[in-house]
Enzyme design. Sequence first.
Site, PDB file in Angstrom:
ATOM      1  N   LYS A 107      -2.381  28.909  43.622  1.00 46.20           N
ATOM      2  CA  LYS A 107      -1.107  29.429  44.129  1.00 46.20           C
ATOM      3  C   LYS A 107      -1.410  30.402  45.246  1.00 46.20           C
ATOM      4  O   LYS A 107      -2.480  31.014  45.276  1.00 46.20           O
ATOM      5  CB  LYS A 107      -0.358  30.169  43.008  1.00 46.20           C
ATOM      6  CG  LYS A 107       1.130  30.318  43.280  1.00 46.20           C
ATOM      7  CD  LYS A 107       1.903  29.080  42.852  1.00 46.20           C
ATOM      8  CE  LYS A 107       3.363  29.155  43.224  1.00 46.20           C
ATOM      9  NZ  LYS A 107       4.127  28.045  42.611  1.00 46.20           N
ATOM     10  N   ASP A 137       7.323  27.014  47.689  1.00 43.75           N
ATOM     11  CA  ASP A 137       7.764  27.784  46.518  1.00 43.75           C
ATOM     12  C   ASP A 137       8.864  28.702  47.060  1.00 43.75           C
ATOM     13  O   ASP A 137       9.426  28.423  48.135  1.00 43.75           O
ATOM     14  CB  ASP A 137       6.593  28.577  45.901  1.00 43.75           C
ATOM     15  CG  ASP A 137       6.925  29.130  44.512  1.00 43.75           C
ATOM     16  OD1 ASP A 137       6.899  28.362  43.545  1.00 43.75           O
ATOM     17  OD2 ASP A 137       7.263  30.339  44.392  1.00 43.75           O
TER      18      ASP A 137
HETATM   19  P1  NDP Z   1      13.973  29.037  46.891  1.00 44.64           P
HETATM   20  O1  NDP Z   1      13.411  30.091  47.760  1.00 44.64           O
HETATM   21  O2  NDP Z   1      14.427  27.761  47.470  1.00 44.64           O
HETATM   22  O3  NDP Z   1      15.193  29.629  46.038  1.00 44.64           O
HETATM   23  C1  NDP Z   1      15.047  30.744  45.238  1.00 44.64           C
HETATM   24  C2  NDP Z   1      16.398  31.126  44.674  1.00 44.64           C
HETATM   25  O4  NDP Z   1      16.238  32.149  43.704  1.00 44.64           O
HETATM   26  C3  NDP Z   1      17.337  31.692  45.726  1.00 44.64           C
HETATM   27  O5  NDP Z   1      18.670  31.448  45.338  1.00 44.64           O
HETATM   28  C4  NDP Z   1      17.013  33.191  45.661  1.00 44.64           C
HETATM   29  O6  NDP Z   1      18.078  34.017  46.127  1.00 44.64           O
HETATM   30  C5  NDP Z   1      16.802  33.370  44.172  1.00 44.64           C
HETATM   31  N1  NDP Z   1      15.853  34.460  43.936  1.00 44.64           N
HETATM   32  C6  NDP Z   1      14.581  34.538  44.394  1.00 44.64           C
HETATM   33  N2  NDP Z   1      14.001  35.687  43.996  1.00 44.64           N
HETATM   34  C7  NDP Z   1      14.936  36.321  43.273  1.00 44.64           C
HETATM   35  C8  NDP Z   1      14.949  37.561  42.597  1.00 44.64           C
HETATM   36  N3  NDP Z   1      13.878  38.364  42.599  1.00 44.64           N
HETATM   37  N4  NDP Z   1      16.085  37.907  41.931  1.00 44.64           N
HETATM   38  C9  NDP Z   1      17.179  37.099  41.949  1.00 44.64           C
HETATM   39  N5  NDP Z   1      17.224  35.920  42.591  1.00 44.64           N
HETATM   40  C10 NDP Z   1      16.119  35.553  43.238  1.00 44.64           C
HETATM   41  O7  NDP Z   1      12.844  28.786  45.759  1.00 44.64           O
HETATM   42  P2  NDP Z   1      12.686  27.531  44.788  1.00 44.64           P
HETATM   43  O8  NDP Z   1      14.003  26.995  44.394  1.00 44.64           O
HETATM   44  O9  NDP Z   1      11.669  26.641  45.360  1.00 44.64           O
HETATM   45  O10 NDP Z   1      11.998  28.240  43.513  1.00 44.64           O
HETATM   46  C11 NDP Z   1      12.748  28.765  42.425  1.00 44.64           C
HETATM   47  C12 NDP Z   1      11.851  28.906  41.215  1.00 44.64           C
HETATM   48  O11 NDP Z   1      11.345  27.615  40.852  1.00 44.64           O
HETATM   49  C13 NDP Z   1      10.609  29.785  41.388  1.00 44.64           C
HETATM   50  O12 NDP Z   1      10.303  30.384  40.155  1.00 44.64           O
HETATM   51  C14 NDP Z   1       9.515  28.764  41.729  1.00 44.64           C
HETATM   52  O13 NDP Z   1       8.236  29.257  41.425  1.00 44.64           O
HETATM   53  C15 NDP Z   1       9.920  27.642  40.809  1.00 44.64           C
HETATM   54  N6  NDP Z   1       9.429  26.302  41.140  1.00 44.64           N
HETATM   55  C16 NDP Z   1       9.601  25.764  42.369  1.00 44.64           C
HETATM   56  C17 NDP Z   1       9.174  24.474  42.642  1.00 44.64           C
HETATM   57  C18 NDP Z   1       9.395  23.819  43.952  1.00 44.64           C
HETATM   58  O14 NDP Z   1       9.020  22.653  44.081  1.00 44.64           O
HETATM   59  N7  NDP Z   1      10.009  24.448  44.933  1.00 44.64           N
HETATM   60  C19 NDP Z   1       8.464  23.702  41.621  1.00 44.64           C
HETATM   61  C20 NDP Z   1       8.399  24.317  40.327  1.00 44.64           C
HETATM   62  C21 NDP Z   1       8.857  25.588  40.120  1.00 44.64           C
HETATM   63  P3  NDP Z   1      18.142  34.449  47.688  1.00 44.64           P
HETATM   64  O15 NDP Z   1      18.751  33.289  48.414  1.00 44.64           O
HETATM   65  O16 NDP Z   1      18.991  35.668  47.685  1.00 44.64           O
HETATM   66  O17 NDP Z   1      16.729  34.718  48.099  1.00 44.64           O
HETATM   67  O1  2IT Z   2       5.553  25.972  40.937  1.00 42.53           O
HETATM   68  C1  2IT Z   2       5.389  24.816  41.391  1.00 42.53           C
HETATM   69  O2  2IT Z   2       5.032  23.879  40.670  1.00 42.53           O
HETATM   70  C2  2IT Z   2       5.615  24.603  42.832  1.00 42.53           C
HETATM   71  N1  2IT Z   2       6.040  25.528  43.527  1.00 42.53           N
HETATM   72  C3  2IT Z   2       5.298  23.267  43.445  1.00 42.53           C
HETATM   73  C4  2IT Z   2       3.833  23.172  43.767  1.00 42.53           C
HETATM   74  C5  2IT Z   2       3.413  21.947  44.521  1.00 42.53           C
HETATM   75  O3  2IT Z   2       2.212  21.897  44.842  1.00 42.53           O
HETATM   76  O4  2IT Z   2       4.211  21.050  44.789  1.00 42.53           O
END
Ligand code: NDP
Ligand code: 2IT
Length: 443
Positions: A125, A165
């Site tokens: 990561k 992420d």
């Molecule tokens: P994005 O940046 O696309 O979206 C994040 C969302 O969460 C936004 O709505 C953001 O609000 C909100 N957010 C972020 N930080 C905070 C905080 N500290 N408090 C409250 N709200 C918060 O990220 P992703 O959707 O990609 O990721 C979301 C979660 O999923 C994370 O935990 C990530 O690690 C996990 N994840 C992501 C994957 C991926 O493929 N993208 C895969 C597996 C897990 P705002 O718009 O105000 O910033």
């Molecule tokens: O937390 C996760 O699994 C991710 N942000 C996606 C990682 C990836 O390599 O696609």
Amino acid sequence: MSYVDRVIDEVKAKNAHEPEFIQAVTEVLTSLKPVIDANPQYEKAALLERIVEPERAIIFRVPWVDDTGVVHVNRAFRVQFNSCLGPYKGGIRLHPSVNLGIIKFLGFEQTFKNSLTTLPMGGGKGGSDFDPKGKSDNEIMRFCQSFMTELCKHIGADTDVPAGDIGTGAREIGYMFGQYKRIRNVWEGVLTGKGLSYGGSLARTEATGYGLVYFVQEHLTCHNDSFAGKTVVVSGSGNVATYAVQKAQQLGATVVTMSDSSGWVYDPNGINLAVMKQVKEVERARISEYAARVEGVKYFAGRGVWSIPCDIAMPCATQNELFIDDARQLVANGCKIVAEGANMPTTLEATEYLIESGLVFCPGKASNAGGVATSGLEMSQNSGRLSWSFEEVEEKLKGIMKNIYHAADDAAKLYGFEGNLVVGANIAGFKKLADAMLAQGIV
Ligand code: NDP
Ligand code: 2IT
């Protein structure tokens, strides 16, 4: 003192300033006790001590110049946690809260998650305390270029393959890919989540959210139930939340909440995803703007989505966003399933309470593995110089999510924890990794 407890104590002592890392290690190692007790060869090979120590952690400076000529310096990280099962693989988080402990917790979780996908990927990561909010496209580009100028020395298609992420989406991956190629003079699948015209995979954008819903759907199907007619509460409004909402709606559920870091909306008629995507993806505006545009919607500042009665709750924003009081409220309101889209969104106390209360709890390392699994499929397509159709990728994703559900469910049963998907997912992910590490010797 048991082997597991001794290693947890050592991790606490050595990493005292990394609460999220300690939380993740405690959760995983505690649930591994039955398998550790049954396999003394792991202790002999100091396997847990090795699993909790990253193979390598790189910390570097990222200097960049804003649009007014002011110079900024951010701190960035790449934690290459475990390469036993394949090249390090995991996302890049851009958020002001990023520090070494957060990246280590994410890299640790990723190692088990990637093992569960059954694809050949190790765990890693990265990220930076850079805040993309309010930055111009040019500022984002300059940051990403400076970030990659250093990172490119440490990654590669067969070494370490980063992805998106929080705060890192298609735009950022594009800038990073361009800079990698320019410096290294090699066109390769070094990042996933790329644009479709330059090696990206169809369905990668949707994969984490869709995969989350497929995971829950598999549970429901096995219990003669479905998403149809269910009320679903979602937190977040980014990549994971958006496509979880889309798939749940396609399967007949009504999703009544979404949130961002400023507040949340309650839409009793069901979220209008076209408006939500316009507000959050296109305009990069605050979620309050959604309430201003859609009739009958209430906006609340701060947190609070878990107070809305629902059948299924899906935390999709960030770590530690669902606390014990939220868990109590969900249970009191009759919620039956909590499925984590985010990484470690539920505190340890809340997780234990939900499981004790008889809810089905789907841990992120299993239920959100669809994103990285589809990244694995993107790597395969890049290596083979080919691209699969949306339907083909989605079908593979669906199969992988079904398999992960059953791997976790079966492992839980095998060790006497029927229905406990936390224990099941941890054991299933660990077993494969641990036996591969034993086979590769003391490294
Ligand atoms: P994005 O940046 O696309 O979206 C994040 C969302 O969460 C936004 O709505 C953001 O609000 C909100 N957010 C972020 N930080 C905070 C905080 N500290 N408090 C409250 N709200 C918060 O990220 P992703 O959707 O990609 O990721 C979301 C979660 O999923 C994370 O935990 C990530 O690690 C996990 N994840 C992501 C994957 C991926 O493929 N993208 C895969 C597996 C897990 P705002 O718009 O105000 O910033
Ligand atoms: O937390 C996760 O699994 C991710 N942000 C996606 C990682 C990836 O390599 O696609």
